[in-house]
Design a protein around this motif. Sequence first.
Motif, PDB file in Angstrom:
ATOM      1  N   SER A  24       0.155   3.836  -6.904  1.00 38.15           N
ATOM      2  CA  SER A  24       1.224   3.094  -7.584  1.00 38.15           C
ATOM      3  C   SER A  24       2.486   2.928  -6.738  1.00 38.15           C
ATOM      4  CB  SER A  24       1.564   3.737  -8.924  1.00 38.15           C
ATOM      5  OG  SER A  24       2.038   5.041  -8.732  1.00 38.15           O
ATOM      6  N   GLN A  25       2.859   3.942  -5.991  1.00 40.44           N
ATOM      7  CA  GLN A  25       4.079   3.836  -5.189  1.00 40.44           C
ATOM      8  C   GLN A  25       3.970   2.689  -4.180  1.00 40.44           C
ATOM      9  OE1 GLN A  25       5.202   7.366  -3.056  1.00 40.44           O
ATOM     10  NE2 GLN A  25       6.971   6.389  -2.103  1.00 40.44           N
ATOM     11  N   GLU A  26       2.856   2.622  -3.497  1.00 36.12           N
ATOM     12  CA  GLU A  26       2.663   1.556  -2.513  1.00 36.12           C
ATOM     13  C   GLU A  26       2.636   0.185  -3.190  1.00 36.12           C
ATOM     14  OE1 GLU A  26      -0.074   1.141   1.355  1.00 36.12           O
ATOM     15  OE2 GLU A  26      -1.222   1.290  -0.506  1.00 36.12           O
ATOM     16  N   LEU A  27       1.933   0.088  -4.304  1.00 36.95           N
ATOM     17  CA  LEU A  27       1.847  -1.188  -5.018  1.00 36.95           C
ATOM     18  C   LEU A  27       3.213  -1.617  -5.537  1.00 36.95           C
ATOM     19  CD1 LEU A  27       0.164  -3.515  -6.054  1.00 36.95           C
ATOM     20  CD2 LEU A  27      -0.431  -2.122  -8.054  1.00 36.95           C
ATOM     21  N   VAL A  28       3.996  -0.683  -6.059  1.00 37.66           N
ATOM     22  CA  VAL A  28       5.333  -1.015  -6.557  1.00 37.66           C
ATOM     23  C   VAL A  28       6.211  -1.528  -5.420  1.00 37.66           C
ATOM     24  CG1 VAL A  28       7.461  -0.013  -7.504  1.00 37.66           C
ATOM     25  CG2 VAL A  28       5.270   0.459  -8.596  1.00 37.66           C
ATOM     26  N   VAL A  29       6.132  -0.910  -4.257  1.00 38.22           N
ATOM     27  CA  VAL A  29       6.916  -1.378  -3.106  1.00 38.22           C
ATOM     28  C   VAL A  29       6.529  -2.817  -2.758  1.00 38.22           C
ATOM     29  CG1 VAL A  29       7.285  -1.067  -0.623  1.00 38.22           C
ATOM     30  CG2 VAL A  29       7.385   0.895  -2.155  1.00 38.22           C
ATOM     31  N   TYR A  30       5.240  -3.108  -2.697  1.00 39.90           N
ATOM     32  CA  TYR A  30       4.799  -4.471  -2.386  1.00 39.90           C
ATOM     33  C   TYR A  30       5.227  -5.460  -3.461  1.00 39.90           C
ATOM     34  CZ  TYR A  30       1.882  -2.498   1.324  1.00 39.90           C
ATOM     35  OH  TYR A  30       1.438  -1.851   2.449  1.00 39.90           O
ATOM     36  N   LEU A  31       5.160  -5.040  -4.720  1.00 38.61           N
ATOM     37  CA  LEU A  31       5.565  -5.928  -5.817  1.00 38.61           C
ATOM     38  C   LEU A  31       7.072  -6.218  -5.765  1.00 38.61           C
ATOM     39  CD1 LEU A  31       3.458  -4.483  -8.763  1.00 38.61           C
ATOM     40  CD2 LEU A  31       3.179  -6.723  -7.692  1.00 38.61           C
TER      41      LEU A  31
END
Length: 168
Positions: free
Chosen positions: A44-51
Amino acid sequence: MNFLNTIISRLEEILVSVALITATILTFVEVVLRYGLGSSLGFSQELVVYLLIFTGLVGGAIGVRAKTHIGVDILRKNFPFKLQKGASITALILSALFCLIFTILGYQHVQILIAFGQVTPEMEIPMFIPKSIIPVAFGLMTFRFAEEALKEIRTPAAEIFAEEEGGL
């Protein structure tokens, strides 16, 4: 052209909204999992950064369309309308060229990532997928700056700046 512009505008707004809502929900779920249950989703942390990067970059294109991008008006407003129009058009064209350069460089970067096959650390998806937002977003900004420049070229100077000051 107006129909295409409307579709692109709505698509930008929907994608930014969905990305921001998804990032918010994922962050909330991650906080609950970490502090409430002592576990984590892992990705989730990586996905949130990309989002959030996606939201910021595509939001930049929306800002150009809405004329909310940063501008220095102090000098421009002290000149006659024709000079103001020339300065404004020059700034829009230079901004479009800047964004076009980023679009081209971003595209070349994505091609390199495809060639090397690099993957993201946590989600393990091809790195070119999240990095593709760079040429897409700057391409949208290029389109929006060019569109605004064409509008200003076609509109009489007195009309442009009277609208900005609430005159029309």
